[in-house]
Design an enzyme around this catalytic site. Structure first.
Site, PDB file in Angstrom:
ATOM      1  N   GLU A 149       0.784   3.516  60.547  1.00  0.00           N
ATOM      2  CA  GLU A 149      -0.500   2.842  60.374  1.00  0.00           C
ATOM      3  C   GLU A 149      -0.353   1.318  60.334  1.00  0.00           C
ATOM      4  OE1 GLU A 149      -3.138   5.110  57.476  1.00  0.00           O
ATOM      5  OE2 GLU A 149      -1.188   5.990  57.044  1.00  0.00           O
ATOM      6  N   SER A 167      -5.227   8.143  57.705  1.00  0.00           N
ATOM      7  CA  SER A 167      -5.836   7.776  58.984  1.00  0.00           C
ATOM      8  C   SER A 167      -5.981   8.954  59.942  1.00  0.00           C
ATOM      9  CB  SER A 167      -5.049   6.644  59.677  1.00  0.00           C
ATOM     10  OG  SER A 167      -5.182   5.451  58.937  1.00  0.00           O
ATOM     11  N   TYR A 209     -10.962   3.687  63.900  1.00  0.00           N
ATOM     12  CA  TYR A 209     -10.639   2.273  64.020  1.00  0.00           C
ATOM     13  C   TYR A 209     -11.082   1.623  65.324  1.00  0.00           C
ATOM     14  CZ  TYR A 209      -7.981   3.379  59.887  1.00  0.00           C
ATOM     15  OH  TYR A 209      -7.633   3.802  58.631  1.00  0.00           O
ATOM     16  N   ARG A 223     -10.782   5.578  47.559  1.00  0.00           N
ATOM     17  CA  ARG A 223     -11.801   6.189  48.420  1.00  0.00           C
ATOM     18  C   ARG A 223     -11.553   7.687  48.457  1.00  0.00           C
ATOM     19  NH1 ARG A 223     -10.232   5.486  53.612  1.00  0.00           N
ATOM     20  NH2 ARG A 223      -9.795   7.722  53.691  1.00  0.00           N
ATOM     21  N   ASP A 270     -12.512  11.340  50.016  1.00  0.00           N
ATOM     22  CA  ASP A 270     -13.088  12.002  51.186  1.00  0.00           C
ATOM     23  C   ASP A 270     -13.627  13.364  50.761  1.00  0.00           C
ATOM     24  OD1 ASP A 270     -12.270   9.815  52.597  1.00  0.00           O
ATOM     25  OD2 ASP A 270     -10.476  10.763  53.421  1.00  0.00           O
ATOM     26  N   GLU A 292      -9.384  14.754  49.986  1.00  0.00           N
ATOM     27  CA  GLU A 292      -8.232  13.921  49.654  1.00  0.00           C
ATOM     28  C   GLU A 292      -8.718  12.588  49.114  1.00  0.00           C
ATOM     29  OE1 GLU A 292      -6.566  12.016  53.616  1.00  0.00           O
ATOM     30  OE2 GLU A 292      -6.967  14.148  53.929  1.00  0.00           O
ATOM     31  N   ASN A 333      -7.591   8.294  48.767  1.00  0.00           N
ATOM     32  CA  ASN A 333      -6.756   7.216  49.294  1.00  0.00           C
ATOM     33  C   ASN A 333      -6.727   6.090  48.271  1.00  0.00           C
ATOM     34  OD1 ASN A 333      -5.721   5.006  50.848  1.00  0.00           O
ATOM     35  ND2 ASN A 333      -6.318   6.108  52.704  1.00  0.00           N
ATOM     36  N   GLY A 382      -8.636   1.876  53.892  1.00  0.00           N
ATOM     37  CA  GLY A 382      -8.684   0.916  54.976  1.00  0.00           C
ATOM     38  C   GLY A 382      -9.736  -0.148  54.691  1.00  0.00           C
TER      39      GLY A 382
END
Length: 331
Positions: free
Chosen positions: A32, A168, A238, A277, A279, A292, A294, A298
């Site tokens: 990443e 990602s 992205y 964050r 999900d 999950e 993070n 990002g």
């Protein structure tokens, strides 16, 4: 930001005075890397707008020896993948006595391992799809056909297969039927030694950011994710125009409340701090399913947490500066 710029860029506002001094770490050697460079640039620009002094550099052999004399008030790791999220760098920053943005190394390790995070969230009362973690070694020792046969008999399709560690959406596959499972396992093992198999929960895919700007953790509005291609893969995340985003998400008040509660439950159950964050899938009955979390979301121009900050008229510079000041004050 180029690789050379990531190593040497120093950005200083015209009038610094006693401005706080931040080091943003970006780049690294993970899958990443490019996302990290973009996130790092955006963080640096946001802090500059608030009058901070900012250096942006790659993690390298000169990093740790330089920290003692550099005079940084805080380090902001924008390193995606293992180098920034598995806890090792954070442990070293802790040992060096350097304040940094984000969860400490213990919490980062828990979140980085998806099966562990799922277990902790479930134990705290959250709902998460049934799953199974399988190592590459298990396949070698017991034989892939026998292992996959057990999985096929125990799980209903469709399934989701993904690396047990990573982000990602790299190495993630939706498996509609058993004949696609072997290839999905190979794809997941391309990105790590452990794979996670779990039920595919149909519904609305959302992400809920959690930030602490000095007055405790709070959940941001949910961002709804609608990929043009139907899959929220690396390219959809992205590349501008590949995904439609809706903030707040087009879900019921009941579902929005459930999502916020789940995001905060996750943040607390794993001992996270400053920003995260989560999900989530909202199913047809408005239940929120944990997928999950993070610890280093990002922060690019297409990323979800910045979108949530901006959705209610927030300002990235103000928010990021407040998060960084919180990190400084926590030490």
């Amino acid at each position: 930001m180029s690789e050379q710029q990531a190593s040497h860029r120093t950005a200083t506002p015209s009038s610094t005075g006693n401005s706080p001094y931040a080091l943003v770490l970006a780049g690294g050697i993970s899958h990443e890397r490019e996302v990290s460079l973009r996130s790092g640039r955006r963080v640096a620009d946001a802090l500059l707008e608030q009058g901070w002094r900012v250096d942006v550099r790659e993690p390298d052999a000169a990093l740790l020896p330089s920290l003692a004399d550099a005079g940084y008030d805080v380090v902001w790791p924008a390193l995606h993948g293992a180098s920034g999220e598995d806890g090792a760098l954070r442990a070293l920053l802790d040992l060096a006595g350097v304040p940094f943005v984000g969860s400490d190394h213990r919490a980062a390790r828990l979140a980085w391992d998806k099966p562990t995070a799922k277990t902790l969230v479930a134990n705290a009362g959250g709902v998460t799809p049934r799953g199974l973690a399988l190592s590459r070694e298990t396949f070698r020792e017991l034989g892939a056909p026998a292992v996959l046969k057990i999985v096929e008999n125990a799980f209903d399709f469709p399934l989701v297969v993904k690396p047990a560690k990573g982000g990602s959406a790299q190495g993630v596959s939706i498996v509609p039927a058993s004949d696609a499972l072997p290839r999905a396992m190979v794809e997941a093992y391309t990105y790590g030694d452990d794979a996670l198999i779990e039920y595919f929960v149909p519904g609305v895919e959302i992400a809920v950011g959690v930030v602490d700007t000095g007055d405790g953790a709070r959940a941001l509005d949910a961002v709804e994710i609608e990929p043009v291609s139907g899959a929220y893969d690396y390219e959809a995340r992205y590349n501008a125009g590949e995904t439609r985003f809706y903030t707040p998400a087009r879900i019921s008040p009941k579902a929005a409340s459930a999502a916020s509660e789940l995001a905060l439950l996750t943040h607390r159950a794993l001992g996270l701090r400053h920003l995260s964050r989560v999900d989530i899938i909202i199913d047809s009955e408005d239940r929120a399913w944990f997928l999950e979390v993070n610890v280093l979301p990002g922060l690019t121009e297409t990323s979800l947490l910045p979108q949530a900050i901006l959705a209610r008229g927030g300002d990235l510079g103000t928010t990021y500066a407040a998060i960084a000041r919180t990190a400084i004050g926590a030490v």
